[in-house]
Motif scaffolding. Structure first.
Motif, mmCIF file in Angstrom:
data_model
loop_
_atom_site.group_PDB
_atom_site.id
_atom_site.type_symbol
_atom_site.label_atom_id
_atom_site.label_comp_id
_atom_site.label_asym_id
_atom_site.label_seq_id
_atom_site.Cartn_x
_atom_site.Cartn_y
_atom_site.Cartn_z
ATOM 1 N N LYS A 200 -6.541 1.799 19.351
ATOM 2 C CA LYS A 200 -6.242 3.261 19.969
ATOM 3 C C LYS A 200 -7.218 4.280 18.672
ATOM 4 C CE LYS A 200 -4.544 3.482 23.876
ATOM 5 N NZ LYS A 200 -5.437 4.212 25.048
ATOM 6 N N VAL A 201 -6.442 4.150 17.360
ATOM 7 C CA VAL A 201 -7.124 4.925 16.263
ATOM 8 C C VAL A 201 -7.232 4.004 15.236
ATOM 9 C CG1 VAL A 201 -5.949 7.131 17.035
ATOM 10 C CG2 VAL A 201 -4.741 5.549 15.493
ATOM 11 N N SER A 202 -8.170 4.208 14.525
ATOM 12 C CA SER A 202 -8.286 3.455 13.100
ATOM 13 C C SER A 202 -7.426 3.465 11.984
ATOM 14 C CB SER A 202 -9.588 4.123 12.546
ATOM 15 O OG SER A 202 -10.705 3.851 13.109
ATOM 16 N N ALA A 203 -7.080 2.529 11.370
ATOM 17 C CA ALA A 203 -5.836 2.544 10.244
ATOM 18 C C ALA A 203 -6.291 3.578 9.540
ATOM 19 C CB ALA A 203 -5.815 1.137 9.855
ATOM 20 N N GLN A 204 -5.352 4.053 9.044
ATOM 21 C CA GLN A 204 -5.503 5.180 7.753
ATOM 22 C C GLN A 204 -4.494 4.308 6.607
ATOM 23 O OE1 GLN A 204 -7.072 8.051 7.962
ATOM 24 N NE2 GLN A 204 -7.811 7.116 9.860
ATOM 25 N N PRO A 205 -5.204 3.724 5.771
ATOM 26 C CA PRO A 205 -4.473 3.213 4.542
ATOM 27 C C PRO A 205 -3.775 4.459 3.970
ATOM 28 C CG PRO A 205 -6.900 2.564 4.757
ATOM 29 C CD PRO A 205 -6.694 3.647 5.778
ATOM 30 N N TYR A 206 -2.663 3.721 3.374
ATOM 31 C CA TYR A 206 -1.681 4.696 2.775
ATOM 32 C C TYR A 206 -2.286 5.305 1.496
ATOM 33 C CZ TYR A 206 2.260 3.351 5.414
ATOM 34 O OH TYR A 206 3.223 3.287 6.378
ATOM 35 N N GLU A 207 -2.165 6.485 0.922
ATOM 36 C CA GLU A 207 -2.642 6.908 -0.303
ATOM 37 C C GLU A 207 -1.670 6.091 -1.351
ATOM 38 O OE1 GLU A 207 -2.483 11.192 -0.436
ATOM 39 O OE2 GLU A 207 -3.763 11.508 1.447
ATOM 40 N N ALA A 208 -2.042 5.940 -2.636
ATOM 41 C CA ALA A 208 -1.041 5.133 -3.574
ATOM 42 C C ALA A 208 0.074 5.783 -3.793
ATOM 43 C CB ALA A 208 -2.024 5.105 -4.904
ATOM 44 N N THR A 209 0.297 6.929 -4.045
ATOM 45 C CA THR A 209 1.482 7.576 -4.154
ATOM 46 C C THR A 209 2.683 7.304 -3.048
ATOM 47 O OG1 THR A 209 0.880 9.862 -3.605
ATOM 48 C CG2 THR A 209 1.051 9.183 -6.221
ATOM 49 N N VAL A 210 1.886 7.569 -1.947
ATOM 50 C CA VAL A 210 2.772 7.424 -0.428
ATOM 51 C C VAL A 210 3.173 5.954 -0.393
ATOM 52 C CG1 VAL A 210 2.862 7.848 1.938
ATOM 53 C CG2 VAL A 210 1.571 9.579 0.259
ATOM 54 N N LEU A 211 2.101 5.118 -0.836
ATOM 55 C CA LEU A 211 2.436 3.687 -0.454
ATOM 56 C C LEU A 211 3.619 3.205 -1.455
ATOM 57 C CD1 LEU A 211 1.724 0.832 0.466
ATOM 58 C CD2 LEU A 211 0.120 0.732 -1.244
ATOM 59 N N GLU A 212 3.646 3.853 -2.776
ATOM 60 C CA GLU A 212 4.569 3.410 -3.766
ATOM 61 C C GLU A 212 5.892 3.867 -3.170
ATOM 62 O OE1 GLU A 212 4.463 1.143 -6.002
ATOM 63 O OE2 GLU A 212 2.658 0.707 -5.424
ATOM 64 N N ASP B 110 -1.301 0.932 7.139
ATOM 65 C CA ASP B 110 -1.625 1.915 8.334
ATOM 66 C C ASP B 110 -0.514 3.173 8.229
ATOM 67 O OD1 ASP B 110 -2.562 3.496 10.216
ATOM 68 O OD2 ASP B 110 -2.493 1.566 11.729
ATOM 69 N N ALA B 111 -0.778 4.022 7.405
ATOM 70 C CA ALA B 111 0.068 5.309 7.657
ATOM 71 C C ALA B 111 0.105 5.810 8.799
ATOM 72 C CB ALA B 111 -0.578 6.095 6.505
ATOM 73 N N ASN B 112 -0.396 5.552 9.874
ATOM 74 C CA ASN B 112 -0.111 6.070 11.246
ATOM 75 C C ASN B 112 1.319 5.818 11.518
ATOM 76 O OD1 ASN B 112 -2.920 7.338 11.874
ATOM 77 N ND2 ASN B 112 -3.730 5.218 11.948
ATOM 78 N N TYR B 113 1.730 4.578 11.317
ATOM 79 C CA TYR B 113 3.069 4.233 11.956
ATOM 80 C C TYR B 113 3.992 3.757 10.951
ATOM 81 C CZ TYR B 113 -0.388 4.000 15.622
ATOM 82 O OH TYR B 113 -1.642 4.249 16.352
ATOM 83 N N PRO B 114 5.254 3.652 10.700
ATOM 84 C CA PRO B 114 6.092 2.846 10.012
ATOM 85 C C PRO B 114 6.162 1.137 10.501
ATOM 86 C CG PRO B 114 7.045 4.865 10.225
ATOM 87 C CD PRO B 114 6.097 4.749 11.198
ATOM 88 N N TRP B 115 5.495 0.486 9.952
ATOM 89 C CA TRP B 115 4.982 -0.925 10.598
ATOM 90 C C TRP B 115 5.278 -1.891 9.601
ATOM 91 C CZ3 TRP B 115 -0.208 -0.989 13.503
ATOM 92 C CH2 TRP B 115 -0.583 -2.253 13.823
ATOM 93 N N LEU B 116 6.213 -2.720 9.934
ATOM 94 C CA LEU B 116 6.319 -3.725 9.193
ATOM 95 C C LEU B 116 6.350 -5.164 10.046
ATOM 96 C CD1 LEU B 116 10.012 -2.739 7.446
ATOM 97 C CD2 LEU B 116 7.914 -2.819 6.369
ATOM 98 N N ILE B 117 5.972 -6.202 9.387
ATOM 99 C CA ILE B 117 5.644 -7.597 9.929
ATOM 100 C C ILE B 117 6.422 -8.840 9.082
ATOM 101 C CG2 ILE B 117 3.881 -9.145 10.083
ATOM 102 C CD1 ILE B 117 1.865 -6.998 10.209
#
Length: 135
Positions: free
Chosen positions: A112-124, A30-37
């Motif tokens: 609150k808002v829908s999760a926004q999956p990371y784009e591939a390059t941003v995720l990497e 979810d690119a809305n927030y830096p979020w680690l589990i």
């Protein structure tokens, strides 16, 4: 006793970052927030008190490490840490960097808002950044 396995919902919603001494570190997709589990790699675990004293200490040390990394990398307004489990009973600790400018501020992120999956390059890029910080 069964072997550790990641809950299917966590596997669906996250990307593996690293393994620490006790926990898997996962990035919420979810690119809305830096979020680690953090997920302790202990089978059939639901609650923190179910860990033995050494494991509990390790969990808090790993949580502290993840917290410091999120603050160092992202300079959030607030760092939220939560161990819920209403939807996913497997013990897991959310570490969410929050900002006054984020989509859910000041409310909790859930619903609150829908999760926004990371784009591939941003995720990497994000995974590289986190793995480097954990190294």
């Amino acid at each position: 006793m069964s072997a550790f396995s990641l809950h299917p919902q966590l596997a669906k919603d996250t990307v593996w970052v690293s393994d620490l001494a006790l926990c898997q570190v996962l990035l919420m997709n979810d690119a809305n927030y830096p979020w680690l589990i953090l997920v302790p790699q202990v089978a059939d675990l639901r609650e923190i008190y179910e860990l033995n004293p050494t494991q509990r200490q390790t969990l808090w040390e790993e949580s502290d490490r993840i917290s410091k990394i999120l603050v160092q990398l992202f300079q959030p307004t607030k760092l939220n840490i939560a161990a819920l489990g209403n939807m996913v009973p497997q013990l897991h600790l959310h570490h969410i960097a929050r900002f006054t400018t984020d989509a859910a501020w000041p409310a909790p992120v859930w619903g609150k808002v829908s999760a926004q999956p990371y784009e591939a390059t941003v995720l990497e890029s994000r995974l590289s950044q986190l793995r480097e910080a954990l190294a």
